[in-house]
Design a protein around this motif. Structure first.
Motif, PDB file in Angstrom:
ATOM      1  N   LEU A  68       0.822  -1.209   0.000  1.00  0.00           N
ATOM      2  CA  LEU A  68       0.000   0.000   0.000  1.00  0.00           C
ATOM      3  C   LEU A  68       0.861   1.266   0.000  1.00  0.00           C
ATOM      4  O   LEU A  68       0.545   2.252  -0.696  1.00  0.00           O
ATOM      5  CB  LEU A  68      -0.933  -0.011   1.221  1.00  0.00           C
ATOM      6  N   TYR A  69       1.928   1.263   0.766  1.00  0.00           N
ATOM      7  CA  TYR A  69       2.828   2.425   0.829  1.00  0.00           C
ATOM      8  C   TYR A  69       3.349   2.773  -0.562  1.00  0.00           C
ATOM      9  O   TYR A  69       3.330   3.936  -0.988  1.00  0.00           O
ATOM     10  CB  TYR A  69       3.971   2.113   1.792  1.00  0.00           C
TER      11      TYR A  69
ATOM     12  N   ILE B 121       0.505   4.112  -3.003  1.00  0.00           N
ATOM     13  CA  ILE B 121       0.201   5.521  -2.797  1.00  0.00           C
ATOM     14  C   ILE B 121       1.322   6.401  -3.340  1.00  0.00           C
ATOM     15  O   ILE B 121       1.079   7.462  -3.938  1.00  0.00           O
ATOM     16  CB  ILE B 121      -0.023   5.812  -1.295  1.00  0.00           C
ATOM     17  N   LYS B 122       2.542   5.934  -3.176  1.00  0.00           N
ATOM     18  CA  LYS B 122       3.687   6.681  -3.699  1.00  0.00           C
ATOM     19  C   LYS B 122       3.613   6.793  -5.215  1.00  0.00           C
ATOM     20  O   LYS B 122       3.905   7.850  -5.796  1.00  0.00           O
ATOM     21  CB  LYS B 122       4.984   5.990  -3.275  1.00  0.00           C
TER      22      LYS B 122
ATOM     23  N   ILE C 215       2.572  10.087   2.858  1.00  0.00           N
ATOM     24  CA  ILE C 215       2.084   8.855   2.232  1.00  0.00           C
ATOM     25  C   ILE C 215       1.184   8.073   3.180  1.00  0.00           C
ATOM     26  O   ILE C 215       0.127   7.557   2.784  1.00  0.00           O
ATOM     27  CB  ILE C 215       3.274   7.986   1.770  1.00  0.00           C
ATOM     28  N   GLY C 216       1.574   7.984   4.442  1.00  0.00           N
ATOM     29  CA  GLY C 216       0.770   7.253   5.410  1.00  0.00           C
ATOM     30  C   GLY C 216      -0.625   7.829   5.585  1.00  0.00           C
ATOM     31  O   GLY C 216      -1.581   7.087   5.807  1.00  0.00           O
TER      32      GLY C 216
ATOM     33  N   TYR D 180      -2.566   9.280   3.292  1.00  0.00           N
ATOM     34  CA  TYR D 180      -3.426   8.835   2.200  1.00  0.00           C
ATOM     35  C   TYR D 180      -3.629   7.323   2.217  1.00  0.00           C
ATOM     36  O   TYR D 180      -4.701   6.828   1.848  1.00  0.00           O
ATOM     37  CB  TYR D 180      -2.830   9.279   0.863  1.00  0.00           C
ATOM     38  N   ALA D 181      -2.611   6.589   2.636  1.00  0.00           N
ATOM     39  CA  ALA D 181      -2.741   5.137   2.728  1.00  0.00           C
ATOM     40  C   ALA D 181      -3.830   4.739   3.713  1.00  0.00           C
ATOM     41  O   ALA D 181      -4.536   3.738   3.515  1.00  0.00           O
ATOM     42  CB  ALA D 181      -1.406   4.512   3.140  1.00  0.00           C
TER      43      ALA D 181
ATOM     44  N   GLY E 164      -6.981   2.053   3.268  1.00  0.00           N
ATOM     45  CA  GLY E 164      -7.158   0.954   4.207  1.00  0.00           C
ATOM     46  C   GLY E 164      -8.502   0.968   4.905  1.00  0.00           C
ATOM     47  O   GLY E 164      -9.036  -0.092   5.261  1.00  0.00           O
TER      48      GLY E 164
ATOM     49  N   GLU F 189      -2.191  -1.552  10.049  1.00  0.00           N
ATOM     50  CA  GLU F 189      -1.870  -0.473   9.114  1.00  0.00           C
ATOM     51  C   GLU F 189      -0.532   0.165   9.462  1.00  0.00           C
ATOM     52  O   GLU F 189       0.331   0.365   8.593  1.00  0.00           O
ATOM     53  CB  GLU F 189      -2.983   0.579   9.163  1.00  0.00           C
TER      54      GLU F 189
ATOM     55  N   LEU G  21       3.198   0.353   7.359  1.00  0.00           N
ATOM     56  CA  LEU G  21       3.753   1.657   6.995  1.00  0.00           C
ATOM     57  C   LEU G  21       5.126   1.860   7.640  1.00  0.00           C
ATOM     58  O   LEU G  21       6.056   2.369   6.998  1.00  0.00           O
ATOM     59  CB  LEU G  21       2.797   2.776   7.421  1.00  0.00           C
TER      60      LEU G  21
ATOM     61  N   GLY H 190      -3.051   6.055   9.846  1.00  0.00           N
ATOM     62  CA  GLY H 190      -2.250   6.662   8.785  1.00  0.00           C
ATOM     63  C   GLY H 190      -1.981   8.131   9.030  1.00  0.00           C
ATOM     64  O   GLY H 190      -0.871   8.631   8.802  1.00  0.00           O
TER      65      GLY H 190
END
Length: 465
Positions: free
Chosen positions: A62-63, A66-67, A78-79, A81-82, A86, A292, A296, A414
């Motif tokens: 996921l990280y 999003i990147k 990034i976290g 938006y991740a 989630g 989560e 991350l 996040g």
């Protein structure tokens, strides 16, 4: 044989069964065959496994996903938006969990199970094809809306088994769900990690996260085919056996934990039930937020206090952890519970979880073999210490409450993770120290809620009422 309301009936063992009712056919079959329905339980196991795979499969990558969306202006964001991606699945499930239960009671368990499995096939594949942030959120949210089979599949497991085998059916659901959470993160990383198999310009190279999602959709497709062999257990006639009525009342008492006239009260006025749901929801929030945050933190660069892991490394750790969790649930936990009782174990585990979470930021300073050994051991212990919740999820209110708490936890986790990375030089709990401190605060709240003043107990061993 006689007729009743236009339906032909058949008497067997002083019970009346309607020939045109699928539920009666299942009940008649249970009366004739006293053993465990292995074929039906195998079908349930396959369906539960397929439906649980999408829940955790996205955490290892996921990280990086999003990147690649380029939606975060800074790496520290990034976290944030991740967390929304989630949370999307659980938000969708929270909205429709009770609705799907009502549909299952009205139209049957089998249609709901089929729709939920088909949703995994389609929506999880579309999630893997996401090229925009909004598409990733939308596909996960719609998947949560349509995948409402957990409650109906538990009802189905009870209805397809004789009373003495219902515990086997429910434990099988718990086991297959746990296996799915183990296999999900290990289903494979982005296709770009296999350049020889997927050369530049190919479908999987252009959509690197489609490969693991497609693997899960394929598994769900097999489960979708299995669904057509499921027997419908819903009764479609107006009349019922006295024995069935008594069974329904007993199951209602078991789920709500009430007796006598208490079972007729509104569940919102049933304090033992509502307090159990509250404790269950707080620990669910903690567990989902931890899942989560752990992923991350593991993939974050060393400069932010992370481990700088790849998706393959994260998936491996989560898989090893899951295997340890299954062993502890199926072998160690039952033995310990018989000695100490469920609630005492929950309190001890909550206390031990606090120093474990506090140690995570210091683990990032290790490297090589020592890092692998310590991280896997701590991760296994952390998940083994998570309270075992089995009865609460059988109630529609608990399912909705749990889904809401689990929906807020990734987004909140996040956001907190991104905020913590922006205060690396703070004098009080810098960087990820603050993240794991907040997780400990939630754990302490859950621990306090298990006190007798809040959560009534039914016996000296500490089982919930």
């Amino acid at each position: 044989m006689d007729t009743n309301g236009g339906n032909q009936t058949v008497s067997y063992n002083n019970k009346v069964y309607y020939e045109n009712c699928e539920g009666c056919k299942v009940d008649a079959r249970k009366d004739k065959h006293k053993g465990v329905p292995f074929k039906e339980l195998f079908f349930i196991w396959v369906v539960c496994l397929a439906s649980s795979l999408p829940i955790s499969c996205l955490f290892p990558f996921l990280y990086f996903m999003i990147k690649d969306f380029h939606v975060a202006k800074k790496e520290e964001d990034i976290g944030f938006y991740a967390g929304f991606v989630g949370s999307a699945y659980m938000f969708g499930r929270a909205i429709t969990s009770i609705l799907w239960g009502m549909i299952a009671d009205r139209y049957g368990r089998k249609p709901v199970i089929i729709i939920g499995t088909l949703a995994v096939v389609v929506m999880n594949a579309l999630f893997g094809l996401s090229t925009k942030f909004w598409m990733a959120i939308s596909t996960r949210f719609i998947l949560g809306l349509l995948c409402g089979l957990l409650g109906p599949i538990k009802a189905y497991a009870c209805e397809v088994c004789r009373p003495e085998h219902q515990a086997v059916g429910l434990s099988l659901i718990t086991t297959s769900w746990g296996v799915g959470l183990v296999i999900g993160p290990a289903m494979g990383g982005p296709a770009e990690k296999y350049p020889k198999l997927f050369p530049k310009g190919s479908l999987f190279a252009r959509f690197p996260y489609f490969l693991p999602c497609l693997c899960i959709s394929f598994c769900a497709g097999l489960a979708f085919m299995v669904c057509w062999w499921l027997l419908e257990t819903l009764h479609t006639h107006s009349g019922t056996n006295e024995e069935q009525d008594a069974k329904d009342r007993n199951e209602n008492l078991l789920e709500t934990g009430t007796t006598g006239s208490d079972s007729k009260r509104s569940p919102f006025k049933n304090w033992p039930l509502m307090s159990s749901i509250m404790v269950y929801s707080v620990f669910s929030l903690h567990d989902m937020a931890y899942s989560e945050i752990f992923s991350l933190w593991a993939v974050s660069p060393k400069k932010f206090g992370g481990l700088n892991f790849s998706t393959k490394n994260v998936g491996l750790v989560l898989s090893i952890t899951g295997c340890g969790l299954i062993i502890s649930q199926q072998i160690l936990y039952p033995m310990v519970e018989r000695t100490f009782g469920h609630m005492k174990i929950t309190r001890i585990a909550s206390v031990l979880t606090i120093p474990l979470l506090t140690s995570y930021p210091f683990i990032a300073k290790l490297s090589g073999l020592s890092l692998s050994l310590v991280l896997n051991c701590v991760s296994i212990l952390k998940n083994a210490f998570s309270p075992q919740h089995q009865r609460g999820a059988a109630n529609g209110i608990a399912m909705t409450s749990m889904s809401l708490f689990k929906a807020f936890s990734p987004a909140g986790g996040g956001a907190i993770f991104s905020w913590a990375l922006k205060r690396m030089d703070a004098s009080f709990l810098p960087g990820v120290h603050m993240v794991f401190f907040i997780l400990n605060v939630i754990e302490v709240i859950g621990l306090l809620l298990t006190c007798r003043a809040f959560l009534p107990l039914s016996n000296s061993k500490g089982y919930e009422t």
